[in-house]
Design an enzyme around this catalytic site. Structure first.
Site, PDB file in Angstrom:
ATOM      1  N   HIS A  17      46.774  54.811  76.680  1.00  0.00           N
ATOM      2  CA  HIS A  17      47.466  55.037  77.956  1.00  0.00           C
ATOM      3  C   HIS A  17      48.458  53.910  78.224  1.00  0.00           C
ATOM      4  O   HIS A  17      48.101  52.862  78.769  1.00  0.00           O
ATOM      5  CB  HIS A  17      46.455  55.148  79.101  1.00  0.00           C
ATOM      6  CG  HIS A  17      47.059  55.611  80.384  1.00  0.00           C
ATOM      7  ND1 HIS A  17      46.639  56.739  81.059  1.00  0.00           N
ATOM      8  CD2 HIS A  17      48.101  55.123  81.110  1.00  0.00           C
ATOM      9  CE1 HIS A  17      47.375  56.901  82.142  1.00  0.00           C
ATOM     10  NE2 HIS A  17      48.275  55.925  82.201  1.00  0.00           N
ATOM     11  N   HIS A  19      52.868  53.523  79.180  1.00  0.00           N
ATOM     12  CA  HIS A  19      54.142  54.205  79.450  1.00  0.00           C
ATOM     13  C   HIS A  19      55.288  53.474  78.759  1.00  0.00           C
ATOM     14  O   HIS A  19      55.442  52.264  78.933  1.00  0.00           O
ATOM     15  CB  HIS A  19      54.409  54.257  80.956  1.00  0.00           C
ATOM     16  CG  HIS A  19      53.402  55.062  81.706  1.00  0.00           C
ATOM     17  ND1 HIS A  19      53.647  56.350  82.131  1.00  0.00           N
ATOM     18  CD2 HIS A  19      52.128  54.793  82.088  1.00  0.00           C
ATOM     19  CE1 HIS A  19      52.565  56.820  82.760  1.00  0.00           C
ATOM     20  NE2 HIS A  19      51.641  55.895  82.745  1.00  0.00           N
ATOM     21  N   ASP A  21      58.473  53.632  79.439  1.00  0.00           N
ATOM     22  CA  ASP A  21      59.422  53.059  80.403  1.00  0.00           C
ATOM     23  C   ASP A  21      58.806  51.920  81.208  1.00  0.00           C
ATOM     24  O   ASP A  21      59.512  51.249  81.967  1.00  0.00           O
ATOM     25  CB  ASP A  21      59.994  54.149  81.330  1.00  0.00           C
ATOM     26  CG  ASP A  21      58.935  55.084  81.879  1.00  0.00           C
ATOM     27  OD1 ASP A  21      57.800  55.069  81.362  1.00  0.00           O
ATOM     28  OD2 ASP A  21      59.225  55.818  82.828  1.00  0.00           O
ATOM     29  N   GLY A 186      52.310  60.765  88.426  1.00  0.00           N
ATOM     30  CA  GLY A 186      52.953  60.718  89.741  1.00  0.00           C
ATOM     31  C   GLY A 186      51.963  60.808  90.884  1.00  0.00           C
ATOM     32  O   GLY A 186      50.766  60.589  90.705  1.00  0.00           O
ATOM     33  N   HIS A 215      46.912  62.267  84.671  1.00  0.00           N
ATOM     34  CA  HIS A 215      46.629  61.151  85.583  1.00  0.00           C
ATOM     35  C   HIS A 215      45.857  61.724  86.772  1.00  0.00           C
ATOM     36  O   HIS A 215      46.403  62.556  87.510  1.00  0.00           O
ATOM     37  CB  HIS A 215      47.924  60.558  86.142  1.00  0.00           C
ATOM     38  CG  HIS A 215      48.631  59.616  85.233  1.00  0.00           C
ATOM     39  ND1 HIS A 215      49.309  60.019  84.118  1.00  0.00           N
ATOM     40  CD2 HIS A 215      48.776  58.257  85.295  1.00  0.00           C
ATOM     41  CE1 HIS A 215      49.852  58.955  83.532  1.00  0.00           C
ATOM     42  NE2 HIS A 215      49.548  57.875  84.230  1.00  0.00           N
ATOM     43  N   GLU A 218      43.013  58.152  89.983  1.00  0.00           N
ATOM     44  CA  GLU A 218      43.451  56.749  89.910  1.00  0.00           C
ATOM     45  C   GLU A 218      43.400  56.195  91.337  1.00  0.00           C
ATOM     46  O   GLU A 218      42.594  55.335  91.644  1.00  0.00           O
ATOM     47  CB  GLU A 218      44.871  56.661  89.339  1.00  0.00           C
ATOM     48  CG  GLU A 218      45.405  55.225  89.293  1.00  0.00           C
ATOM     49  CD  GLU A 218      46.854  55.141  88.809  1.00  0.00           C
ATOM     50  OE1 GLU A 218      47.515  56.192  88.709  1.00  0.00           O
ATOM     51  OE2 GLU A 218      47.314  54.011  88.541  1.00  0.00           O
ATOM     52  N   HIS A 239      43.005  57.201  83.897  1.00  0.00           N
ATOM     53  CA  HIS A 239      42.289  56.382  84.893  1.00  0.00           C
ATOM     54  C   HIS A 239      40.935  57.014  85.262  1.00  0.00           C
ATOM     55  O   HIS A 239      39.921  56.624  84.716  1.00  0.00           O
ATOM     56  CB  HIS A 239      43.138  56.121  86.148  1.00  0.00           C
ATOM     57  CG  HIS A 239      44.460  55.498  85.840  1.00  0.00           C
ATOM     58  ND1 HIS A 239      44.615  54.151  85.626  1.00  0.00           N
ATOM     59  CD2 HIS A 239      45.709  56.038  85.686  1.00  0.00           C
ATOM     60  CE1 HIS A 239      45.887  53.886  85.370  1.00  0.00           C
ATOM     61  NE2 HIS A 239      46.578  55.019  85.390  1.00  0.00           N
ATOM     62  N   ASP A 297      48.805  50.450  80.545  1.00  0.00           N
ATOM     63  CA  ASP A 297      49.568  51.278  81.499  1.00  0.00           C
ATOM     64  C   ASP A 297      51.061  50.907  81.518  1.00  0.00           C
ATOM     65  O   ASP A 297      51.861  51.619  80.927  1.00  0.00           O
ATOM     66  CB  ASP A 297      48.958  51.177  82.903  1.00  0.00           C
ATOM     67  CG  ASP A 297      49.156  52.436  83.729  1.00  0.00           C
ATOM     68  OD1 ASP A 297      49.633  53.430  83.168  1.00  0.00           O
ATOM     69  OD2 ASP A 297      48.839  52.422  84.933  1.00  0.00           O
ATOM     70  N   ASP A 298      51.421  49.828  82.224  1.00  0.00           N
ATOM     71  CA  ASP A 298      52.839  49.428  82.337  1.00  0.00           C
ATOM     72  C   ASP A 298      52.993  47.911  82.161  1.00  0.00           C
ATOM     73  O   ASP A 298      53.212  47.186  83.142  1.00  0.00           O
ATOM     74  CB  ASP A 298      53.386  49.810  83.723  1.00  0.00           C
ATOM     75  CG  ASP A 298      53.426  51.309  83.936  1.00  0.00           C
ATOM     76  OD1 ASP A 298      54.194  51.995  83.235  1.00  0.00           O
ATOM     77  OD2 ASP A 298      52.670  51.799  84.790  1.00  0.00           O
TER      78      ASP A 298
HETATM   79 ZN   LIG Z   1      49.741  55.773  83.689  1.00  0.00          ZN
END
Ligand SMILES: [Zn+2]
Length: 361
Positions: A17, A19, A21, A186, A215, A218, A239, A297-298
């Site tokens: 998991h 992303h 971006d 989202g 997702h 979360e 999540h 994640d990010d």
């Molecule tokens: Zn995510």
């Protein structure tokens, strides 16, 4: 692995998991902002990171604001899209990851054939379809160079159900040509009941043998997880922390060996979970021998690496070596690779961890 710094788990890892971006190098953002003459709030790596990364909990809106700063520099640029995919593989190889599934919304990187055109970009000629091809080129170049395996997951966005039919078509077109699954990301308050575009896309995914993750749970309640499993036929949950608030559902998912893609540091910064890591749902997952993995994640926005998440688990959740081997075996078993490749990945892990290969793979 001797070249690696001391880490919480200095062994081959699997990440499911993360992303694309949310994993861009700040240097790359600066480079393309200059090329495209896009104004950023800073022109040094440190200065930019002050604006896009954070390390104390913020609201989802504040978190998403970070993406608005830097995405215009990358989206709608062929060279940039290829390069972030390539650099992503390099980054993961450096972290000791041998297999990664990276996700993104093709629409959020396009500037043509997408309505609305994201990030206030001008109309160009890069469609979501070409975005997938460009990301694939970058991932494949990275795979060759860094000798790890990278697959991708295409994201539907909860607030953009009109994009979802194309997302599933792209999953079909590029099936196993790096793309292994569909995701829904989202605002979880937008249920599929009110946005049937997602449900239809997931039905098509089921029909065509495309793997599915969502997702859910979360920040949202257990009902979102239930919908993901029952309506969208999710095989993994992104999540899923709040699942444990519905003991019946949690028990059912434990029984079904549902995989939870857990992201400890992310869950702290998004306020998804209590700030005390010793009370984190992951602690419950570990106690119950649930099927879950540890993920970033990010990492750009959360200023992290995979080791940050492993270190939190080691320091605050009582994780030992055998817990880390187990979460990585869980991740490999729940990966969306075809069976033969999954077996190969598991063999690699068992071998690296010095474990006897069991016949019941
Ligand atoms: Zn995510």
């Amino acid at each position: 692995m001797n070249t690696m710094e001391s880490t919480a788990f200095n062994q081959p890892k699997v990440e499911l998991h993360v992303h694309l971006d949310g994993s861009i190098k700040p240097e790359t953002i600066l480079h393309f902002a200059k090329k495209k003459q896009i104004k950023l709030p800073a022109d040094t790596v440190e200065g930019l990171l002050e604006h896009v990364s954070y390390n104390t909990p913020l609201s989802l809106t504040e978190c998403l604001r970070r993406f608005e700063i830097y995405m215009p520099a990358i989206a709608g640029d062929r060279e940039a899209i290829k390069r972030i995919a390539y650099e992503f593989v390099a980054m993961k190889a450096k972290e000791g990851v041998i297999y990664v599934e990276v996700r993104y919304s093709p629409h959020y990187l396009a500037n043509s054939g997408v309505d609305p055109i994201p990030w206030g970009l001008e109309q160009g000629d890069i469609t979501p379809d070409e975005v997938v091809d460009l990301v694939n080129q970058g991932l494949r170049k990275g795979e060759k160079e860094f000798n790890i395996k990278a697959r991708s997951i295409l994201c539907c966005m909860r607030h953009m159900p009109s994009w979802s039919p194309e997302v599933v078509e792209l999953c079909k077109k590029y099936h196993n040509d790096t793309v292994v699954a569909i995701d829904l990301a989202g605002d979880e308050s937008m249920t599929c009941e009110s946005y049937p575009g997602h449900r239809k896309a997931y039905e098509e995914a089921v029909r065509c043998g495309i793997h599915r993750t969502v997702h859910a749970g979360e920040v949202g309640p257990p009902s979102v997880v239930k919908e993901a499993v029952d309506v969208l036929k999710a095989e993994r949950i992104g999540h899923g922390y709040h699942t444990i608030e519905d003991p019946k559902l949690y028990k059912e998912l434990l029984g079904r060996n549902m995989h939870f893609e857990a992201c400890p540091w992310s869950s702290y910064l998004t306020g998804a979970c209590e700030e005390d890591f010793s009370k984190h749902p992951i602690v419950q997952f570990r106690k119950d021998k649930a099927n879950y993995s540890l993920n970033t994640d990010d990492p750009l926005v959360f200023g992290s690496t995979l080791d940050v998440d492993y270190s939190i688990a080691a320091k605050h959740m009582g994780f030992r070596e055998e817990d880390f081997t187990q979460v990585n075996i869980n991740a490999a078993k729940s990966s969306f690779l075809p069976e033969k490749e999954k077996r190969e990945l598991l063999c690699k892990l068992y071998d690296a961890y010095g474990m006897i290969l069991s016949t019941g793979l």
